[in-house]
Design a protein around this motif. Structure first.
Motif, mmCIF file in Angstrom:
data_model
loop_
_atom_site.group_PDB
_atom_site.id
_atom_site.type_symbol
_atom_site.label_atom_id
_atom_site.label_comp_id
_atom_site.label_asym_id
_atom_site.label_seq_id
_atom_site.Cartn_x
_atom_site.Cartn_y
_atom_site.Cartn_z
ATOM 1 N N LEU A 105 21.821 -67.234 -52.480
ATOM 2 C CA LEU A 105 20.924 -66.201 -52.981
ATOM 3 C C LEU A 105 19.786 -65.942 -52.006
ATOM 4 N N TYR A 106 19.182 -66.988 -51.486
ATOM 5 C CA TYR A 106 17.996 -66.812 -50.652
ATOM 6 C C TYR A 106 18.336 -66.366 -49.231
ATOM 7 N N HIS A 135 14.600 -69.706 -40.862
ATOM 8 C CA HIS A 135 15.751 -68.905 -41.275
ATOM 9 C C HIS A 135 15.277 -67.744 -42.144
ATOM 10 N N PRO A 136 15.707 -66.512 -41.878
ATOM 11 C CA PRO A 136 15.314 -65.384 -42.738
ATOM 12 C C PRO A 136 15.785 -65.610 -44.176
ATOM 13 N N THR A 137 14.943 -65.240 -45.101
ATOM 14 C CA THR A 137 15.293 -65.333 -46.519
ATOM 15 C C THR A 137 15.001 -63.998 -47.198
ATOM 16 N N LEU A 138 15.497 -63.866 -48.410
ATOM 17 C CA LEU A 138 15.191 -62.685 -49.204
ATOM 18 C C LEU A 138 13.685 -62.486 -49.285
ATOM 19 N N ALA A 139 12.953 -63.578 -49.501
ATOM 20 C CA ALA A 139 11.498 -63.477 -49.634
ATOM 21 C C ALA A 139 10.830 -63.119 -48.318
ATOM 22 N N SER A 140 11.221 -63.763 -47.225
ATOM 23 C CA SER A 140 10.556 -63.484 -45.950
ATOM 24 C C SER A 140 10.829 -62.062 -45.480
ATOM 25 N N LEU A 141 12.039 -61.562 -45.718
ATOM 26 C CA LEU A 141 12.365 -60.196 -45.311
ATOM 27 C C LEU A 141 11.593 -59.169 -46.141
#
Length: 479
Positions: A105-106, A135-141
């Protein structure tokens, strides 16, 4: 409040009233009786980028909600959520266990792309077992695109000092880092209180399901100008089996954990159908608080809400007609309740039989927000935006799973399953219970699905110590 498009006005009118009104309008049988096959609202402009509320249950069984067939558990708010949007009948978790699904998910990628995703689940602090902060995540993006980000509840993607939500893009975090805690004391199997505000240990003796729900509702009320991402990660209905008011049960279990007894929180000597019912209903009430906050702050129309579970149910869950449960790749271990509501874009009271899996929602959310994934870390999920908003065909892609003991791949109606080397082939349209093995009758399909599984697996990290045995001879001889 952001402007409402023509699509939003149409779909919003179809979606119905506030969360409380929907809860009264859509009971278990009523919601399903009024459902219609999914059809996108076409011919209108795309809605503005939405707020995103992703609600993740923990070990919720396929039929534990009223809108999925439960006869004993009352879930009016989740039934209302389904009544206000789209209920998916072929929604899947990325894995049959906690941590790998959360990795998917992330990151939007197969769990097996990271060492921590090979842990089933993560149980001890280790500098290898987590989502790397870089690592890119849903939140960071989304954060990089101007979203405010928050997570309340269970993380389970690595321990401090190496990993945490605030290291991976979430501005705000209140919750537990590990897999399971007591609902009142917050003690974990490691005999420590596993509760954090950001990265600072904290304490709370209130019932956990209620606490994270109130935190989430408070966030919604405080951020009514958006856009935001809110991950609400319940531990319910994961063991230990404690419903609201079961303080004495909590005290007993906590004392046993502190005394050094092993396996206490699995609570093999406790629980009941009634306790489980009350745990799920407490989660449903918590969802209702957050939906009410959305409605009362005028954000309901422009908020994309997704509800799912991290894997199938366990010992008290109701999974009929599916077989298997948590930790298994039979349908009961990976097919989960999946609900999507976005009044500005989607009609109400719809049902879709399109197969979707956890990482597809990551891709969908990013596209809805107008955010491109990182080129260095391409997604394994497929966005559903064209299907949901434009009437396009759903993306045709194979759904892939693996654990240390089992492998599976779904293509359309067909599912390839391998448990400890024993292969089978199932037609899920006619046999969702996976009782008829069609491997000998359909050897070409078996071989194609096996080959595709092996093709995907080659790009993933191997399990330490190896994985499952090679397929048994009879299945290969079916050629």
């Amino acid at each position: 409040m952001r402007g409402v498009s023509r699509r939003g006005a149409l779909a919003g009118s179809l979606a119905g009233g506030l969360a409380g009104g929907l809860a009264a309008a859509f009971g278990a049988g009523v919601a399903q009786a009024k459902e219609r096959p999914f059809r996108a609202v076409t011919g209108t402009e795309r809605p503005r980028r939405p707020n995103v509320l992703f609600i993740l249950a923990d070990d919720l069984g396929w039929a534990d909600l009223g809108c999925y067939g439960s006869r004993n558990i009352r879930t009016p708010y989740l039934d209302a959520l389904a009544g206000g949007g789209v209920r998916f009948t072929n929604g899947y978790s990325a894995a049959p266990m906690c941590s790998p699904t959360r990795f998917a998910l992330y990151t939007g990628r197969y769990p097996g792309r990271l060492p921590g995703g090979l842990e089933e689940p993560i149980s001890m602090p280790n500098k290898q077992n987590g989502i790397p902060p870089e690592h890119p995540t849903l939140a960071s993006l989304l954060k990089g695109a101007g979203y405010t980000t928050a997570m309340f509840g269970k993380w389970h993607c690595g321990f401090l000092p190496w990993f945490s939500p605030v290291k991976s893009g979430w501005d705000t975090f209140f919750g537990n880092l590990g897999g399971a805690i007591d609902y009142y004391s917050k003690i974990s199997a490691r005999r420590v209180v596993d509760l954090y505000e950001g990265e600072v240990p904290t304490e709370s003796l209130e019932y956990y399901t209620e606490t994270v729900s109130e935190r989430a509702a408070g966030f919604v009320r405080a951020h009514h100008d958006g856009p935001w991402l809110l991950n609400l990660n319940f531990t319910a209905p994961h063991w230990p089996w404690e419903a609201p008011g079961d303080v004495d049960v909590s005290k007993e279990l906590t004392a046993r954990v502190q005394a050094g007894e092993q396996g206490v929180l699995q609570h093999g000597d406790g629980g009941s159908l009634d306790t489980y019912r009350r745990m799920v209903e407490a989660m449903d009430s918590g969802v209702g608080k957050v939906l009410k906050a959305l409605a009362e702050t005028g954000q309901e129309n422009d908020t994309l809400v997704v509800f799912a579970s991290d894997n199938g149910g366990e010992r008290w869950s109701y999974m009929w007609p599916l077989s298997g449960s948590k930790s298994q790749l039979n349908e009961g271990g990976i097919r989960v309740p999946t609900i999507v509501r976005w009044p500005a874009a989607l009609r109400s009271r719809q049902v879709s039989d399109v197969p979707v899996v956890t990482q597809d929602w990551t891709a969908t959310i990013l596209e809805a927000a107008g955010v491109a994934p990182a080129e260095s870390h391409p997604l394994d999920g497929h966005s559903l935006i064209a299907y949901l908003l434009d009437g396009a065909q759903a993306p045709e892609h194979d759904l892939f799973w693996r654990t240390k003991q089992a492998h599976a791949l779904r293509r359309g109606r067909w599912k390839y399953l391998r448990n400890n080397g024993d292969e089978s082939l199932h037609d899920l349209h006619t046999d969702p219970r996976e009782r008829a093995d069609l491997a000998r009758r359909q050897p070409e399909i078996l071989n194609r699905l096996r080959a595709r599984w092996e093709e995907i697996d080659k790009d993933l990290l191997p399990y330490p110590g190896g994985s499952t045995p090679a397929p048994t001879a009879p299945a290969r001889d079916a050629q």
